[in-house]
Motif scaffolding. Structure first.
Motif, PDB file in Angstrom:
ATOM      1  N   LEU A 152       0.831  -1.207   0.000  1.00  0.00           N
ATOM      2  CA  LEU A 152       0.000   0.000   0.000  1.00  0.00           C
ATOM      3  C   LEU A 152       0.861   1.250   0.000  1.00  0.00           C
ATOM      4  O   LEU A 152       2.050   1.219   0.327  1.00  0.00           O
ATOM      5  CB  LEU A 152      -0.900  -0.001   1.243  1.00  0.00           C
ATOM      6  N   ASN A 204      -6.040   5.223  -0.881  1.00  0.00           N
ATOM      7  CA  ASN A 204      -5.474   4.044  -1.521  1.00  0.00           C
ATOM      8  C   ASN A 204      -6.513   3.361  -2.399  1.00  0.00           C
ATOM      9  O   ASN A 204      -6.232   2.992  -3.550  1.00  0.00           O
ATOM     10  CB  ASN A 204      -4.971   3.068  -0.457  1.00  0.00           C
ATOM     11  N   LEU A 211       1.768   4.096   1.976  1.00  0.00           N
ATOM     12  CA  LEU A 211       1.634   4.293   3.414  1.00  0.00           C
ATOM     13  C   LEU A 211       1.290   5.723   3.793  1.00  0.00           C
ATOM     14  O   LEU A 211       0.713   5.960   4.854  1.00  0.00           O
ATOM     15  CB  LEU A 211       2.913   3.843   4.122  1.00  0.00           C
ATOM     16  N   ARG A 237      -3.666  -3.524   7.779  1.00  0.00           N
ATOM     17  CA  ARG A 237      -3.207  -3.365   6.395  1.00  0.00           C
ATOM     18  C   ARG A 237      -3.634  -4.563   5.548  1.00  0.00           C
ATOM     19  O   ARG A 237      -3.942  -4.408   4.357  1.00  0.00           O
ATOM     20  CB  ARG A 237      -1.685  -3.211   6.358  1.00  0.00           C
ATOM     21  N   VAL A 281      -7.052  -3.873   4.422  1.00  0.00           N
ATOM     22  CA  VAL A 281      -7.076  -2.912   3.305  1.00  0.00           C
ATOM     23  C   VAL A 281      -6.767  -3.635   1.994  1.00  0.00           C
ATOM     24  O   VAL A 281      -7.397  -3.393   0.964  1.00  0.00           O
ATOM     25  CB  VAL A 281      -6.079  -1.766   3.541  1.00  0.00           C
ATOM     26  N   THR A 290      -4.278   7.786   2.885  1.00  0.00           N
ATOM     27  CA  THR A 290      -5.288   7.187   3.756  1.00  0.00           C
ATOM     28  C   THR A 290      -5.824   5.907   3.124  1.00  0.00           C
ATOM     29  O   THR A 290      -5.561   5.607   1.953  1.00  0.00           O
ATOM     30  CB  THR A 290      -6.459   8.147   3.996  1.00  0.00           C
ATOM     31  N   VAL A 291      -6.606   5.174   3.909  1.00  0.00           N
ATOM     32  CA  VAL A 291      -7.229   3.954   3.397  1.00  0.00           C
ATOM     33  C   VAL A 291      -8.095   4.276   2.192  1.00  0.00           C
ATOM     34  O   VAL A 291      -8.010   3.623   1.141  1.00  0.00           O
ATOM     35  CB  VAL A 291      -8.061   3.282   4.503  1.00  0.00           C
ATOM     36  N   CYS A 297      -2.452   4.750   5.973  1.00  0.00           N
ATOM     37  CA  CYS A 297      -2.120   3.326   6.019  1.00  0.00           C
ATOM     38  C   CYS A 297      -0.845   3.071   6.817  1.00  0.00           C
ATOM     39  O   CYS A 297      -0.695   2.008   7.426  1.00  0.00           O
ATOM     40  CB  CYS A 297      -1.977   2.775   4.602  1.00  0.00           C
TER      41      CYS A 297
END
Length: 329
Positions: free
Chosen positions: A115, A124, A117, A164, A167, A120-121, A156
């Motif tokens: 991801l 992403n 990092l 993670r 995600v 944000t979630v 993230c």
């Protein structure tokens, strides 16, 4: 995930809103692999591997570290080319010309999430939704499916490894794949999160999505998989867990008595369908049998007739771990 008073807690499967996939090709085969081989120079990742996976099947791919499992996922996912052999993925031949179309029909959740990092979630997922040409409206569904609705605006980089992983699972669901490759999907997850992932896999199966699962959790494979394959560079076995147990191990009965039998060899020699026995302790005995259903009642009658106090007679059940260790060794 929010819980409304009076409602039961919603599971991951409650939130997944994918379409039902009725078929991948005319024969109902999601994956067809024939004599596939991958070498990196002189090093053999895997060779001479052949198998088929049906549409809507959860197919477990097991093996020790370095056995070639992840390389197989990367090969079938068009990320690397095989050295030789052939395959069909989601009804398409595994060729460079078909790589883009295959990727539209599949999704891969790698063991390492990969991801961004600093994002944000939600950011992403927005990024990957654009890459996958998936509508952004899907983001809300997959966030809830992965139990991340309340973490959408967290970076993230600030999430635990387990979060993670969630995600990455949400990202894998964005494109509503026909085939979902899950490489160690429950690594680092807590028991509640593991159960939620298992529920989602069951839900995806019911919708006709094919799951190709690699895992080191043998109890997870036995719980989820319709069939399993055990790879150690070459394919060692393939089949349903129960079939592999029956193929590799003779049937057996475990007998426990209150006191040691004075002459167990004489008693067991009288029993039908018994080919051997050995003590498992002072008052416990294991009988090798050709037919447990025939041997168990006969053993009960003979032991009671000899005045033995029988505490239990039960079939000895080998686990998937027993199968795995015998094949890998």
């Amino acid at each position: 995930m929010g819980i409304v008073a009076g409602d039961r807690p919603r599971s991951i499967a409650d939130e997944y809103q994918g379409d039902i996939i009725t078929s991948v090709d005319g024969n109902g085969k999601a994956l067809v692999v024939r004599d596939l081989r991958k070498h990196f120079g002189q090093r053999v990742a895997f060779e001479d591997v052949s198998f088929e996976v049906g549409t809507g099947e959860v197919f477990g791919f097991l093996g020790p570290n370095g056995a070639g499992k992840t390389t197989m996922v990367r090969t079938l996912g068009t990320l690397i080319a095989p050295t030789s052999g052939s395959a069909e993925v989601a009804g398409l031949p595994l060729t460079p010309q078909n790589a883009v179309e295959i990727r539209r029909r599949i999704s891969i959740m790698p063991e390492l999430p990969g991801l961004y990092l600093r994002l944000t979630v939600a950011e992403n997922l927005e990024c990957f939704a654009d890459l996958y040409e998936a509508p952004r409206e899907r983001i809300g569904h997959v966030l809830r499916a992965a139990g991340l609705a309340d973490r959408a605006h967290d970076a993230c980089g600030a999430l635990s490894k387990g979060l993670r992983q969630r995600v990455a699972l949400a990202r894998a669901l964005l494109g509503e794949p026909q085939i979902l490759f899950l490489d160690e999907p429950t690594a680092s997850l807590d028991p509640v999160a593991i159960r939620q992932v298992h529920e989602l896999i069951d839900e995806l199966r019911s919708r006709g999505v094919t799951i190709f699962l690699t895992t080191h959790r043998l109890e997870e494979a036995e719980r989820l998989c319709d069939r399993i394959a055990i790879l150690n560079t070459r394919l060692r076995a393939i089949g349903r867990p129960a079939e592999l147990r029956d193929r590799l191990f003779a049937g057996s009965l475990t007998i426990t008595t209150r006191a040691p039998l004075p002459d167990p060899g004489r008693l067991f020699a009288e029993l039908p369908a018994v080919s051997g026995w050995h003590p498992d302790g002072e008052c416990s005995y294991t009988l090798t049998v050709t037919d447990p259903a025939l041997a168990a009642p006969a053993a009960t009658r003979v032991l009671v007739g000899a005045g033995a106090d029988v505490l239990s007679i039960s079939p000895a059940r080998h686990t998937l771990e027993d199968v795995y260790l015998k094949l890998v060794k």
